[in-house]
Write a protein that holds these residues in place. Structure first.
Motif, mmCIF file in Angstrom:
data_model
loop_
_atom_site.group_PDB
_atom_site.id
_atom_site.type_symbol
_atom_site.label_atom_id
_atom_site.label_comp_id
_atom_site.label_asym_id
_atom_site.label_seq_id
_atom_site.Cartn_x
_atom_site.Cartn_y
_atom_site.Cartn_z
ATOM 1 N N TYR A 144 37.105 39.643 38.764
ATOM 2 C CA TYR A 144 37.538 40.543 37.689
ATOM 3 C C TYR A 144 36.460 40.512 36.601
ATOM 4 C CZ TYR A 144 42.104 40.369 39.955
ATOM 5 O OH TYR A 144 43.124 40.451 40.873
ATOM 6 N N THR A 145 35.621 41.541 36.561
ATOM 7 C CA THR A 145 34.471 41.550 35.665
ATOM 8 C C THR A 145 34.737 42.456 34.468
ATOM 9 O OG1 THR A 145 32.977 41.143 37.521
ATOM 10 C CG2 THR A 145 31.995 41.981 35.484
ATOM 11 N N ASN A 157 37.677 46.922 35.391
ATOM 12 C CA ASN A 157 38.373 45.919 34.585
ATOM 13 C C ASN A 157 38.013 46.115 33.126
ATOM 14 O OD1 ASN A 157 37.317 43.871 37.201
ATOM 15 N ND2 ASN A 157 39.431 44.458 36.958
ATOM 16 N N GLU A 202 36.104 51.686 33.430
ATOM 17 C CA GLU A 202 35.617 50.616 34.281
ATOM 18 C C GLU A 202 36.781 50.035 35.094
ATOM 19 O OE1 GLU A 202 32.477 49.870 34.504
ATOM 20 O OE2 GLU A 202 31.758 51.074 32.810
ATOM 21 N N LEU A 212 36.424 34.856 30.128
ATOM 22 C CA LEU A 212 35.997 36.064 30.825
ATOM 23 C C LEU A 212 35.045 35.737 31.973
ATOM 24 C CD1 LEU A 212 35.575 38.443 27.767
ATOM 25 C CD2 LEU A 212 37.440 38.399 29.433
ATOM 26 N N ARG A 213 34.257 34.681 31.839
ATOM 27 C CA ARG A 213 33.408 34.251 32.957
ATOM 28 C C ARG A 213 34.264 33.671 34.084
ATOM 29 N NH1 ARG A 213 30.371 32.365 28.423
ATOM 30 N NH2 ARG A 213 28.499 33.638 28.083
ATOM 31 N N ASP A 218 35.502 36.546 35.927
ATOM 32 C CA ASP A 218 34.395 37.137 36.687
ATOM 33 C C ASP A 218 34.202 36.393 38.009
ATOM 34 O OD1 ASP A 218 32.022 38.853 37.018
ATOM 35 O OD2 ASP A 218 30.890 37.010 36.671
ATOM 36 N N GLU A 219 34.321 35.077 37.984
ATOM 37 C CA GLU A 219 34.177 34.278 39.203
ATOM 38 C C GLU A 219 35.262 34.607 40.221
ATOM 39 O OE1 GLU A 219 34.307 30.301 37.820
ATOM 40 O OE2 GLU A 219 32.290 30.340 36.928
ATOM 41 N N ASN A 244 29.425 43.638 30.853
ATOM 42 C CA ASN A 244 28.214 44.105 31.521
ATOM 43 C C ASN A 244 27.114 43.048 31.429
ATOM 44 O OD1 ASN A 244 27.187 44.276 28.897
ATOM 45 N ND2 ASN A 244 27.499 46.498 28.757
ATOM 46 N N GLU A 245 25.930 43.391 31.932
ATOM 47 C CA GLU A 245 24.829 42.429 31.968
ATOM 48 C C GLU A 245 24.388 41.995 30.580
ATOM 49 O OE1 GLU A 245 21.671 44.030 34.275
ATOM 50 O OE2 GLU A 245 22.773 43.924 36.176
ATOM 51 N N PRO A 275 40.203 43.125 42.233
ATOM 52 C CA PRO A 275 38.816 42.725 42.160
ATOM 53 C C PRO A 275 37.909 43.653 42.951
ATOM 54 C CG PRO A 275 40.220 40.838 42.638
ATOM 55 C CD PRO A 275 41.070 42.058 42.760
#
Length: 387
Positions: free
Chosen positions: A118-119, A141, A139, A110-111, A114-115, A122-123, A385
């Motif tokens: 595609y996130t 994604n 959301e 998933l990271r 994200d890069e 959450n934080e 994205p």
């Protein structure tokens, strides 16, 4: 290892000659795999299987095995699908963007997404997910998983006397492939995150729940662990017995589907473009045409060599594939209705323009010109994205 889909070849003259020869051999030897009333496990059936009259896609009358199956076989456990947090492990996903390949759905994967814009979290590291049967995504994604509906049943027709087609039929995204011996329907590759922005997670045996509330396969589950080993994926299917020589099910054209190895453990060396050949499927049997699974994901036939039955899949589910309402539910594919409303154009025209311009890789300038809208407006309406 990248899992970029191979381009579909149109049958050339040589292919047509091979098809003709196969058809002649089948007629001459009676060599074909039969689906019958004993082919699907009793624990999956709503009512006893039967042989019924049916009409093939070419208009010919025939007979088909008719299976009415449950939303989930009695003895099949499913999951996991979406992880709740980045610290947990979910199912698997066949990623087709940059650094393409088969992945376990976990924090590392998933990271990686994200890069690339595609996130899915959450934080706090909580993974965005939604139940595709009951709700829509909130959301940009989200990971998709579905709750099952025990009231759902599906009706499947499989030709009892397979007939070779004039040309192979390609199996694209979510195409109807067949039915497992366990009674679970089998479909082609799941919709891409690149198309929808969302991820319809598969469990570690290669299946998930449809928006209609029923479970189905997107892989040959009986040998998926071999794929994990080849691809270096830290996953294991523990809910389905693994056997690379076993029959997995029947394709919708009536021909049997087996694991990647012959019945004697040898590697088939004469497979056609669909992954099939005429050979022995058991000791002491006659040569029959049948498919073998591949060594990349999804490990299903790339096309069908036979003729399917008309109206071969239907369900009483409120939505999803095969239902009266049709469609795949929120996030199962591009929401052309919502996109068209945003752009102020006809949904059917939008879909047609996108498909004719290349689908996922469409030239948006061509689409925008066809629709009479600004290319910037079209880009903003598409999933992807940052949107």
């Amino acid at each position: 290892m990248p899992i970029t889909p191979k381009p579909r070849r149109q049958p050339d003259q040589r292919t047509r000659l091979v098809l003709s020869a196969l058809g002649g051999l089948l007629m001459a030897t009676g060599a074909h795999a039969h689906a019958d009333t004993q082919s699907v496990a009793d624990g999956a059936l709503v009512s006893p299987s039967e042989i019924v009259d049916c009409t093939l896609a070419n208009g010919e009358g025939s007979q088909c095995a008719r299976y009415v199956v449950k939303y989930l076989p009695d003895d099949l456990e499913i999951g996991p699908f979406c992880p709740a947090t980045l610290d947990e492990e979910g199912g698997i996903w066949h990623w087709d963007g940059a650094e393409a390949g088969l992945y376990r759905i976990d924090g590392d994967f998933l990271r990686l997404l994200d890069e690339q814009g595609y996130t899915f979290f959450n934080e706090a590291g909580e993974v965005h997910s939604f139940d595709i049967r009951l709700e829509a995504p909130t959301e940009t994604n989200e990971c998709i998983q579905g709750s099952d509906d025990p009231q759902v049943e599906m009706t499947v027709l499989i030709p009892a006397n397979p007939v070779m087609a004039d040309e192979p039929t390609s199996l694209e995204t979510v195409a109807q492939v067949g039915i497992g011996l366990d009674g679970v329907p089998i479909f082609g590759d799941a919709p891409s995150v690149l198309d929808t922005g969302h991820m319809p997670a598969l469990d570690t045996c290669g299946g998930h729940v449809d928006p209609g509330g029923w479970y189905h396969w997107h892989a040959t589950a009986t040998d998926v662990n071999a794929i994990f080993e080849i691809e270096g994926v830290d996953a294991e299917c523990v809910n389905v017995e693994q056997d690379q020589t076993a029959q997995f099910g029947y394709a919708f054209d009536g021909f049997a589907m087996f694991g990647p190895l012959n019945h004697d453990g040898s590697v088939p060396g004469d497979l056609d473009q669909c992954g099939g050949h005429i050979g022995l499927a058991e000791d002491g049997g006659d040569p029959v045409y049948h498919y073998h699974s591949g060594d990349t994901f999804p490990n299903l036939p790339a096309c069908l060599m036979g003729v399917v039955a008309q109206d071969n899949f239907s369900t009483n589910a409120a939505g999803g594939l095969g239902s009266a309402n049709g469609g795949g539910g929120p996030g199962a594919g591009p929401d052309f209705g919502a996109m068209a409303e945003t752009l102020g154009v006809d949904p059917a025209l939008l879909r047609q323009a996108m498909e004719e311009a290349g689908g996922r890789n469409a030239d948006l300038r061509v689409v925008a010109d066809r629709l009479g809208v600004a290319v910037e407006a079209l880009q903003a309406a598409l999933p992807g994205p940052g949107r």
